[in-house]
Design an enzyme around this catalytic site. Structure first.
Site, mmCIF file in Angstrom:
data_model
loop_
_atom_site.group_PDB
_atom_site.id
_atom_site.type_symbol
_atom_site.label_atom_id
_atom_site.label_comp_id
_atom_site.label_asym_id
_atom_site.label_seq_id
_atom_site.Cartn_x
_atom_site.Cartn_y
_atom_site.Cartn_z
ATOM 1 N N HIS A 179 0.851 -1.176 0.000
ATOM 2 C CA HIS A 179 0.000 0.000 0.000
ATOM 3 C C HIS A 179 0.893 1.234 0.000
ATOM 4 O O HIS A 179 2.038 1.199 0.460
ATOM 5 C CB HIS A 179 -0.893 0.014 1.234
ATOM 6 C CG HIS A 179 -1.931 -1.062 1.231
ATOM 7 N ND1 HIS A 179 -3.083 -0.969 1.981
ATOM 8 C CD2 HIS A 179 -2.000 -2.255 0.589
ATOM 9 C CE1 HIS A 179 -3.816 -2.054 1.791
ATOM 10 N NE2 HIS A 179 -3.180 -2.848 0.952
ATOM 11 N N GLU A 212 1.044 3.887 1.794
ATOM 12 C CA GLU A 212 1.558 4.277 3.106
ATOM 13 C C GLU A 212 2.692 3.364 3.546
ATOM 14 O O GLU A 212 3.705 3.824 4.080
ATOM 15 C CB GLU A 212 0.431 4.240 4.153
ATOM 16 C CG GLU A 212 -0.692 5.219 3.872
ATOM 17 C CD GLU A 212 -1.828 4.639 3.030
ATOM 18 O OE1 GLU A 212 -2.952 5.142 3.154
ATOM 19 O OE2 GLU A 212 -1.601 3.672 2.261
ATOM 20 N N CYS A 243 -6.129 2.315 5.728
ATOM 21 C CA CYS A 243 -6.816 1.077 6.100
ATOM 22 C C CYS A 243 -6.152 0.505 7.360
ATOM 23 O O CYS A 243 -5.124 1.009 7.813
ATOM 24 C CB CYS A 243 -6.731 0.085 4.943
ATOM 25 S SG CYS A 243 -5.070 -0.616 4.721
ATOM 26 N N CYS A 300 -2.368 -0.165 7.002
ATOM 27 C CA CYS A 300 -1.540 1.035 6.995
ATOM 28 C C CYS A 300 -1.490 1.682 8.378
ATOM 29 O O CYS A 300 -0.448 2.198 8.789
ATOM 30 C CB CYS A 300 -2.034 1.998 5.935
ATOM 31 S SG CYS A 300 -1.867 1.284 4.274
#
Length: 158
Positions: free
Chosen positions: A56, A58, A86, A89
């Protein structure tokens, strides 16, 4: 000491990264980590590009910041992300000791675009445990790694 920077500037940067990532064939997420010394580390969603479900934006930015700083402890760093983080993250930010997170779009906007992780929030709230059963099964020697850790005087605490 926390990096104290204009959130709008870095949120705009994260959004531009997300838009460019879509143009490059990736997912619509971008992130920027600004460490306490002012260093800027970018990340874009690489899940489909790398076939890595943990890539992801992040997480990518956090990995880059940690690698560049030579430390897994990013105390004082700020994470700016194009979308509400999410649970994956958020966990990465907690483990990295990120001090603060700013986000642009929220999870509802992501859901409207087809990225609905609401079920994950349900799982973590305890209302959907059937999604991923996690079962404890003790085996002989299961504490041996922790004993080894406690007795290793050269360990790096975290």
């Amino acid at each position: 000491m926390t990096a104290d920077f204009d959130p709008g500037r870095y949120l705009d940067h994260a959004v531009r990264l997300a838009v460019q990532n879509v143009a490059d064939g990736g997912g619509p997420f971008g992130a920027v980590v600004v460490t306490a010394d002012g260093s800027v580390h970018e990340g874009s969603n690489r899940v489909t590009r790398d076939n890595d479900p943990t890539a992801h934006a992040e997480v990518v930015a956090i990995r880059r910041a940690a690698a560049a700083s030579g430390s897994f402890n990013l105390s004082g760093a700020v994470l700016y992300t194009s979308c509400e983080p999410c649970p994956l993250c958020l966990s990465a930010a907690l483990w990295g000791r990120i001090e603060r997170i700013y986000f642009a779009a929220d999870r509802h906007g992501a859901a409207r675009a087809g990225f609905d992780d609401a079920v994950f929030y349900e799982y973590f709230s305890g209302t959907r445990p059937e999604l991923l059963p996690v079962l404890h099964s003790e085996v002989d020697g299961s504490e041996a790694p922790f004993d080894a850790w406690r007795h290793n005087h050269a360990r790096t605490e975290y």
